[in-house]
Design a protein around this motif. Structure first.
Motif, PDB file in Angstrom:
ATOM      1  N   HIS A 120      36.697  40.526  43.364  1.00  0.00           N
ATOM      2  CA  HIS A 120      36.722  41.544  44.407  1.00  0.00           C
ATOM      3  C   HIS A 120      35.264  41.796  44.807  1.00  0.00           C
ATOM      4  O   HIS A 120      34.400  41.967  43.930  1.00  0.00           O
ATOM      5  CB  HIS A 120      37.338  42.842  43.898  1.00  0.00           C
ATOM      6  CG  HIS A 120      38.749  42.700  43.427  1.00  0.00           C
ATOM      7  ND1 HIS A 120      39.788  42.340  44.260  1.00  0.00           N
ATOM      8  CD2 HIS A 120      39.299  42.874  42.208  1.00  0.00           C
ATOM      9  CE1 HIS A 120      40.907  42.294  43.584  1.00  0.00           C
ATOM     10  NE2 HIS A 120      40.644  42.614  42.326  1.00  0.00           N
ATOM     11  N   ALA A 123      31.829  43.518  51.466  1.00  0.00           N
ATOM     12  CA  ALA A 123      31.103  42.893  52.562  1.00  0.00           C
ATOM     13  C   ALA A 123      30.166  43.916  53.189  1.00  0.00           C
ATOM     14  O   ALA A 123      30.291  44.301  54.346  1.00  0.00           O
ATOM     15  CB  ALA A 123      32.073  42.335  53.600  1.00  0.00           C
ATOM     16  N   ASP A 141      36.304  45.552  51.918  1.00  0.00           N
ATOM     17  CA  ASP A 141      36.822  44.905  50.711  1.00  0.00           C
ATOM     18  C   ASP A 141      37.240  43.466  50.971  1.00  0.00           C
ATOM     19  O   ASP A 141      37.888  43.158  51.969  1.00  0.00           O
ATOM     20  CB  ASP A 141      38.016  45.690  50.167  1.00  0.00           C
ATOM     21  CG  ASP A 141      37.594  46.964  49.469  1.00  0.00           C
ATOM     22  OD1 ASP A 141      37.074  46.874  48.348  1.00  0.00           O
ATOM     23  OD2 ASP A 141      37.767  48.051  50.061  1.00  0.00           O
ATOM     24  N   ARG A 142      36.859  42.590  50.033  1.00  0.00           N
ATOM     25  CA  ARG A 142      37.247  41.191  50.074  1.00  0.00           C
ATOM     26  C   ARG A 142      37.759  40.798  48.689  1.00  0.00           C
ATOM     27  O   ARG A 142      37.254  41.284  47.676  1.00  0.00           O
ATOM     28  CB  ARG A 142      36.058  40.298  50.433  1.00  0.00           C
ATOM     29  CG  ARG A 142      35.379  40.644  51.754  1.00  0.00           C
ATOM     30  CD  ARG A 142      36.238  40.268  52.946  1.00  0.00           C
ATOM     31  NE  ARG A 142      35.537  40.503  54.200  1.00  0.00           N
ATOM     32  CZ  ARG A 142      35.553  41.633  54.894  1.00  0.00           C
ATOM     33  NH1 ARG A 142      36.240  42.671  54.432  1.00  0.00           N
ATOM     34  NH2 ARG A 142      34.900  41.744  56.021  1.00  0.00           N
ATOM     35  N   SER A 143      38.733  39.901  48.629  1.00  0.00           N
ATOM     36  CA  SER A 143      39.241  39.390  47.359  1.00  0.00           C
ATOM     37  C   SER A 143      39.452  37.901  47.487  1.00  0.00           C
ATOM     38  O   SER A 143      39.827  37.398  48.556  1.00  0.00           O
ATOM     39  CB  SER A 143      40.568  40.058  46.979  1.00  0.00           C
ATOM     40  OG  SER A 143      40.395  41.434  46.706  1.00  0.00           O
ATOM     41  N   ARG A 144      39.224  37.184  46.386  1.00  0.00           N
ATOM     42  CA  ARG A 144      39.491  35.748  46.391  1.00  0.00           C
ATOM     43  C   ARG A 144      39.900  35.290  44.995  1.00  0.00           C
ATOM     44  O   ARG A 144      39.398  35.791  43.993  1.00  0.00           O
ATOM     45  CB  ARG A 144      38.280  34.950  46.888  1.00  0.00           C
ATOM     46  CG  ARG A 144      37.069  34.999  45.992  1.00  0.00           C
ATOM     47  CD  ARG A 144      35.933  34.159  46.573  1.00  0.00           C
ATOM     48  NE  ARG A 144      35.366  34.763  47.757  1.00  0.00           N
ATOM     49  CZ  ARG A 144      34.573  34.123  48.614  1.00  0.00           C
ATOM     50  NH1 ARG A 144      34.283  32.852  48.433  1.00  0.00           N
ATOM     51  NH2 ARG A 144      34.070  34.755  49.650  1.00  0.00           N
TER      52      ARG A 144
END
Length: 206
Positions: A120, A123, A141-144
């Motif tokens: 998580h 950005a 928020d970013r998730s990968r």
């Protein structure tokens, strides 16, 4: 970073761990040290070069298999990173994670070598200092998902947390940072509110 007093053995211990990698090791891991050669030709590796290094290292099946794993806490082995970078091989028991943190002025890269990790991230570039609490915008928020063989590089002040969400499988990853981590900031998160909780320096990781 707090380091547990228990340590696991490695076949070629060479240095006292300074585990601040993505990982970092970021929460009460057990530690060991190990050295592998690198092919860097200059003293300031780029993000791309760090990512290439961690990918090549993660593909070294013998090295990955040599990491001692602990069912209770993370383990790590320090590696010889390219161009004077700081590098780590890290084992993640099921359900473990780093908490929110950044790596100050260091750039870095990491790759999952076994199992799967989840990242998580935010950005947004946080102010370097002078704050204790920030309200984050809705779209930062970013998730990968990072299964074995997948990874990423990142720039300065990259804010993230890394997790092994498996309930029964270890994950193993390789991390590298340049310059060697001068400090890490740790954060707590409550909805959109990010709070600076602690600033850690290398002497805290010994």
């Amino acid at each position: 970073m707090s380091v547990s007093p228990a340590a696991v053995g490695a076949s070629e211990p060479v240095a006292t761990p300074n585990p601040a990698s993505d990982p970092a090791p970021h929460s009460t891991p057990n530690s060991a040290s190990h050295s592998i050669p690198n092919s860097a030709s200059h003293s300031s590796p780029t993000q791309a070069e760090l990512l290439d290094f961690v990918r090549r290292t993660a593909a070294d099946a013998e090295l990955i298999a040599s990491l001692p794993l602990d069912p209770e806490g993370r383990t790590w082995v320090r590696l010889e990173g390219p161009g004077g970078s700081e590098a780590w091989l890290i084992g993640w028991p099921p359900g473990t994670g780093t908490g929110w943190h950044d790596h100050a002025d260091s750039v870095g890269a990491f790759v999952t070598a076994a199992g799967e990790l989840k990242e998580h991230s935010l950005a947004v570039r946080l102010p370097a200092d002078g704050w204790k609490t920030l309200e984050l915008a809705d779209d930062v928020d970013r998730s990968r998902r990072l299964p074995a063989g997948k990874g990423r590089s990142f720039g300065r002040h990259h804010v993230h947390e890394v997790l092994n969400e498996s309930t029964d499988l270890h994950a193993i990853s390789v991390h590298a940072y340049y310059p060697p981590l001068p400090q890490m900031r740790r954060f707590s998160r409550s909805g959109p509110i990010l709070r600076l909780e602690q600033v850690e320096r290398p002497e805290d990781w010994q």
